[in-house]
Scaffold this active site. Structure first.
Site: not given
Length: 770
Positions: A232, A268-270
């Site tokens: 995401c 998740s993206d970072c």
């Protein structure tokens, strides 16, 4: 990375069902999660999982990268020398996609996954690789466009289908080769532009555009290819941060597309979870943001220097035990499916360093660049006929390029063969001179040397364009014009009366000044061509390979950046938007699908009408086209046979056949056209004709209405062959319009662009756990 030892590990592991290969992956994953205490679970909910020593679970880093080869990332550890100190570096996706050859993409992905497995077996990588980037590249300013297969969602779907097959080792194999991750879900194509930053950007997207443009590549990943993981994104979609958006993750991804067949997981993206609180101000605390994300469907959080508050989310009742267990079970089922717990029994554990950067892999890396190179202009100067006595002027910021050619998300290749190196291998004399940088606006010290090099040479080659100093992650462009300093130098060195070729690298620029300059003999676009990019360019320049690539994006005029802001997510033209992509924009400098050859090709439809038991001549009742597929958009349409003829008398060449659909049916405004089929026909000899079939599905013919429904409409359909169009054919669909895919509506039946408040309220209610 270490593997758990199901043979000699602690009893708590060896006696756990997770070590029983005969049990189902879901049961095996549930068993190991059930053996964990709550505190042990909580420290394994982020990308750098601490494992559970009591259970024989080592630490595990979920974040490895492999966009176009095994790449730098926390999970990948390149050795300083010797074994595992390098990996094959292919062309960036934007250039590979320009080949329009999905067999090539699968072959590249197969090598990448083999090398990824070798690194994993050598303890130098994980088994999860956060690739591919499949966000459609609709705006030419986007800094990460090079990572994508281009602007057309149908082209991206074909690329992704073949890529995932090669990366994961097939469709739902008994043991996955690696776990791929499709990113970034969803509507992510802005980095940092005019003060708007991706971390807090709210993408306002209509339901129609969401279903028609931004999400089809993810449909391929989830519904059709059953990818192991999805990421995401940073941005919000219609008021709800993507990693907290249950409409996207649960309603569409898992509910509508059925992405639950293998209990796949979402990462998740970072730092995207931290941004739910800090940048989007969507939650009142970091703990609440963490709970919101997990509850909405995110399963693991990537931390990059900023920690999420998993413990706080649990202690403050934002994270329920059921949500915790579900997320962990999804993660560990992924590891079960990739053979993490199978000791030495999996088919991939024997892949080793000897399988990295093999001779065949090196050849494929060269092909990945060569096949995608697009010829944009040629007055007959190309191909060059070089002799040992030929002197080449090689001028510009890319002329002696090394790491520039790798683009981004790259690893360390065994070698980098730039243009100067490639020319020297041909035995010609090279007069090299550097040139202005991509963003330079004034003439500099290089001008005199460049002009002298050109004067002292038989042929002038300018290697320029842009690179990662201008476009990159966290860096969008504000201009898509050639820098004035480069144009000035090109003007001077090409006015000397010698053959003058421009090789454009990096992403697209407005080539109008070069196309109109009669002193410029030819233009090649070579993108970011990887470890053997210089060799690839010279193979095209000298005719060892004939160019057959096609532009995977529209080349826009420089003024386009003043006509629509990057923040405008709409595709269709309006008073403030001239339209985006070839579907709705008709003033391109060079169109999507453009590409020249060293020979002449003619293409035509066979005179014989389409034959099908479901048709009368070229009229098709819609009801008889429907099939027993689970998803009606996948029902096949009768293959359309075409003839491709090489009418030249000298050059054998590949040809990319592109077929577009157009017509006045369905919702307005009508697309100018939309890609419906493509295939690469290889090695067509002079005078040879080939008959090939263009395969389409009903989904390729359909349109999407304002509610996001994919509908097959009655009407007259026109098929356009090639760019520019060489031939047309027509057929008619009759009967009732039929919904092929009924789109799930946003909460409260609001449109995706105006349902923000109801969704925000609902999501907050979801996480107020007691």
């Amino acid at each position: 990375m270490q593997f758990p030892d199901c043979v000699n590990g602690p009893t708590a592991l060896t006696t756990n069902l997770v070590c029983d290969p005969s049990a189902s992956p879901a049961d095996r994953a549930a068993a190991i999660v059930a053996a964990m205490s709550t505190s042990e679970k909580l420290v394994n909910m982020v990308d750098r999982s601490l494992g559970v020593s009591r259970l024989g679970l080592p630490e595990y880093e979920w974040w490895s990268e492999a966009l176009h080869g095994v790449a730098y990332s926390p999970g990948v550890d390149f050795a300083s020398s010797g074994e595992y100190s390098y990996a094959t570096s292919f062309a960036n996706p934007i250039l590979m996609s320009a080949a329009f050859d999905d067999d090539l993409i699968e072959a590249v992905a197969t090598v990448v996954s083999t090398e990824a497995r070798a690194f994993s077996n050598g303890g130098r990588a994980g088994l999860d690789f956060w690739t591919p980037n499949i966000n459609p590249y609709k705006d030419p300013r986007w800094g990460r466009g090079m990572e994508t297969p281009g602007e057309d969602p149908f082209r991206i779907k074909g690329y992704v289908k073949s890529l995932l097959f090669g990366l994961e080792g097939g469709l739902d194999p008994p043991t996955k080769k690696i776990i791929a991750t499709c990113k970034h879900f969803a509507a992510y194509d802005l980095e940092r532009w005019e003060g708007v930053v991706r971390y807090g950007f709210d993408a306002i997207v209509s339901t129609q555009d969401l279903a028609e443009y931004y999400l089809p590549p993810f449909q391929q990943c989830a519904r059709d290819s059953h990818v192991g993981s999805i990421m995401c994104s940073y941005n919000a979609v219609n008021g709800v941060p993507a990693c907290a958006n249950s409409y996207l993750m649960e309603t569409i991804l898992r509910g509508h597309w059925g992405w639950t067949n293998n209990n796949q997981y979402i990462t998740s993206d970072c730092n995207a979870i931290q941004n739910i609180y800090s940048a989007h101000a969507y939650s009142k605390s970091l703990a609440e943001a963490t709970g919101v994300a997990y509850t909405a469907g995110t399963d693991t959080i990537c931390e990059a220097g900023q920690a999420a508050n998993v413990m706080g989310a649990y202690n403050q009742s934002f994270l329920a035990d059921a949500v915790l267990d579900k997320a962990l079970t999804r993660q560990y089922e992924a590891l079960v499916r990739v053979g993490y717990f199978n000791s030495n029994e999996t088919i991939y554990r024997n892949i080793s360093w000897t399988d990295v950067n093999t001779v065949s892999s090196q050849r494929l890396a060269l092909q990945s660049a060569t096949d995608g190179i697009v010829m944009l202009k040629n007055d007959g100067t190309l191909p060059l006929k070089l002799k040992n006595s030929t002197t080449l002027a090689m001028i510009g910021m890319w002329a002696n390029a090394t790491t520039q050619m790798l683009g981004n998300y790259n690893g360390i290749p065994a070698y980098i063969h730039g243009p100067v190196y490639a020319a020297q291998q041909l035995g010609v004399k090279v007069n090299f001179a550097p040139g202005p940088t991509a963003q330079g606006t004034t003439n500099g010290t290089w001008t005199g040397a460049a002009i002298q090099a050109a004067k002292n040479s038989d042929i002038v080659l300018y290697f320029g364009g842009i690179d990662n100093s201008v476009e990159a992650e966290d860096k969008d462009r504000t201009s898509i014009a050639w820098s004035s300093s480069q144009l000035s130098l090109i003007q001077q060195i090409c006015s000397l009366g010698k053959p003058c070729i421009v090789v454009q690298l990096g992403d697209q620029l407005d080539d109008s000044p070069l196309l109109q300059n009669k002193n410029i003999s030819a233009i090649l676009w070579a993108g970011y061509p990887g470890q053997d990019g210089g060799t690839a360019v010279f193979k095209i320049l000298t005719g060892q390979n004939a160019p057959a690539g096609r532009l995977p994006v529209t080349q826009y005029p420089a003024a386009y950046v003043n006509e629509v802001p990057m923040t405008d997510m709409s595709l269709r033209p309006s008073s403030s938007n001239p339209g985006r992509t070839y579907k709705f924009y008709n003033a391109s400098v060079l169109p999507f699908g453009f590409g020249l050859h060293y020979t002449k090709f003619t293409t035509s439809f066979l005179a014989t009408p389409l034959s099908s038991p479901n048709s009368t001549g070229l009229t098709y009742p819609i009801s008889r086209l429907l099939c027993s597929e689970d998803h009606l958009d996948l029902c096949p349409f009768p293959s359309i046979p075409i003839t491709v003829t090489n009418t030249g008398n000298k050059t054998t060449s590949d040809f990319v056949a592109l077929a577009f659909i157009t017509g006045t049916y369905g919702p307005q405004p009508y697309p100018l056209k939309q890609l419906a089929a493509y295939t690469r026909v290889r090695n067509v000899s002079p005078g040879e004709s080939r008959i090939v079939g263009l395969t389409m599905t009903l989904g390729n013919l359909a349109r999407v209405d304002a509610s996001g429904n994919t509908i097959l409409y009655p009407g007259r359909y026109t098929v356009l062959l090639d760019v520019p169009t060489q031939a047309e054919m027509h057929f008619t669909l009759v009967g009732e319009e039929t919904i092929l895919d009924k789109w799930p509506q946003p909460p409260n039946n609001a449109t995706a662009a105006n349902g923000t408040l109801s969704r925000r309220t609902m999501l907050r209610k979801e996480v107020k756990l007691t």
